[in-house]
Scaffold this active site. Structure first.
Site, PDB file in Angstrom:
ATOM      1  N   LYS A  43       0.785  -1.179   0.096  1.00  0.00           N
ATOM      2  CA  LYS A  43      -0.106   0.027  -0.033  1.00  0.00           C
ATOM      3  C   LYS A  43       0.850   1.330  -0.113  1.00  0.00           C
ATOM      4  O   LYS A  43       0.266   2.357  -0.349  1.00  0.00           O
ATOM      5  CB  LYS A  43      -0.872  -0.054   1.340  1.00  0.00           C
ATOM      6  N   GLY A  44       2.150   1.258   0.382  1.00  0.00           N
ATOM      7  CA  GLY A  44       2.851   2.176   0.726  1.00  0.00           C
ATOM      8  C   GLY A  44       3.083   3.502  -0.338  1.00  0.00           C
ATOM      9  O   GLY A  44       3.108   4.453   0.093  1.00  0.00           O
ATOM     10  N   GLU A  99       7.570   2.515  -6.141  1.00  0.00           N
ATOM     11  CA  GLU A  99       7.624   2.123  -4.704  1.00  0.00           C
ATOM     12  C   GLU A  99       7.755   3.147  -3.714  1.00  0.00           C
ATOM     13  O   GLU A  99       8.533   4.221  -4.056  1.00  0.00           O
ATOM     14  CB  GLU A  99       9.059   1.101  -4.738  1.00  0.00           C
ATOM     15  N   ASP A 100       7.652   2.924  -2.451  1.00  0.00           N
ATOM     16  CA  ASP A 100       7.850   4.068  -1.344  1.00  0.00           C
ATOM     17  C   ASP A 100       9.213   4.091  -0.957  1.00  0.00           C
ATOM     18  O   ASP A 100       9.729   5.267  -0.912  1.00  0.00           O
ATOM     19  CB  ASP A 100       6.733   3.866  -0.068  1.00  0.00           C
ATOM     20  N   ASP A 103      14.478  -1.140   1.259  1.00  0.00           N
ATOM     21  CA  ASP A 103      15.110  -1.143   2.315  1.00  0.00           C
ATOM     22  C   ASP A 103      16.273  -2.402   2.019  1.00  0.00           C
ATOM     23  O   ASP A 103      17.355  -2.190   1.380  1.00  0.00           O
ATOM     24  CB  ASP A 103      14.362  -1.518   3.426  1.00  0.00           C
ATOM     25  N   LYS A 131      16.944   3.519   1.238  1.00  0.00           N
ATOM     26  CA  LYS A 131      17.455   3.415   2.341  1.00  0.00           C
ATOM     27  C   LYS A 131      18.962   2.936   2.435  1.00  0.00           C
ATOM     28  O   LYS A 131      19.199   1.891   1.766  1.00  0.00           O
ATOM     29  CB  LYS A 131      16.684   2.525   3.470  1.00  0.00           C
ATOM     30  N   VAL A 154      11.105   5.299   8.866  1.00  0.00           N
ATOM     31  CA  VAL A 154      10.588   6.453   8.743  1.00  0.00           C
ATOM     32  C   VAL A 154       8.945   5.994   8.452  1.00  0.00           C
ATOM     33  O   VAL A 154       8.570   4.760   8.218  1.00  0.00           O
ATOM     34  CB  VAL A 154      10.996   7.206   7.798  1.00  0.00           C
ATOM     35  N   ASP A 160       3.968   3.455   6.527  1.00  0.00           N
ATOM     36  CA  ASP A 160       3.395   2.942   7.933  1.00  0.00           C
ATOM     37  C   ASP A 160       4.175   2.464   8.690  1.00  0.00           C
ATOM     38  O   ASP A 160       5.351   1.959   8.552  1.00  0.00           O
ATOM     39  CB  ASP A 160       1.996   2.024   7.772  1.00  0.00           C
TER      40      ASP A 160
END
Ligand code: IMP
Length: 176
Positions: A43-44, A99-100, A103, A131, A154, A160
């Site tokens: 969902k990000g 993409e948000d 990582d 990141k 974050v 979220d």
């Protein structure tokens, strides 16, 4: 509802607005004369995708894919699962995967392999945040990146923590 402590703002509303505009400019230049399929990773990415798309001038269509992520903790499980697949056939299309945050890179490397196998004409990645994770597992073809950030957790602007904070208009750091 577990509340975490917001430590500090990392990117303000204005900084995000400005950078999203710059990314859209690059994408508009690179895809001039082509139709683009934006695939949002749920969902990000939903807020970033919505803002980015409104600054694009090339013709765009949308599709969405949902993957398993961290669940309720802030650590990756390392297991990627497609929870909702695309609605459309991407063969012969120019695809931009939105993409948000990247990582470890596990989610995207799995998705890139999976989507490449469906025969798109091109497939690139646009992530708002990248990141610098000591656990980065994959070397990813990230073509567009909003900001690089240190290895902090974050939230906000779609991101979220246990499904909370996605609606914050800015990006902030929380205590893990
Ligand atoms: P990766 O597979 O380890 O690259 O993880 C990517 C996914 O983990 C992202 O799409 C987010 O859903 C989630 N994630 C990673 N870091 C953060 C963070 O700092 N805040 C919120 N979600 C994150």
């Amino acid at each position: 509802m577990t509340r975490h402590e917001i430590e500090e703002t990392v990117f303000t509303v204005e900084e995000i607005r400005q950078r999203v505009g710059e990314l859209a400019g690059e994408i508009n230049r690179d895809y001039e004369g082509t139709d683009l399929l934006l695939i949002g990773i749920l969902k990000g990415a939903f807020i970033f995708l919505a803002d980015l798309a409104r600054r694009l001038t090339v013709p765009v269509r949308f599709d969405f894919i949902a993957c398993s992520s961290y669940g309720s903790s802030t650590r990756t499980s390392g297991v990627v699962r497609i929870l909702k697949d695309l609605d459309s056939d991407i063969s012969g299309k120019h695809v931009l995967l939105v993409e948000d945050i990247v990582d470890t890179g596990l989610t995207l490397s799995y998705l890139v392999k999976n989507l490449e196998a469906r025969g798109p004409d091109s497939l690139h990645i646009c992530t708002l945040l990248n990141k610098s994770s000591p656990e980065r597992k994959a070397d990813l073809p990230i073509r567009y990146q909003g900001f690089s950030i240190p290895d902090d957790f974050v939230i906000g602007y779609g991101l979220d923590c246990a499904e909370e904070y996605r609606n914050l208009p800015y990006i902030a750091k929380i205590r893990r």
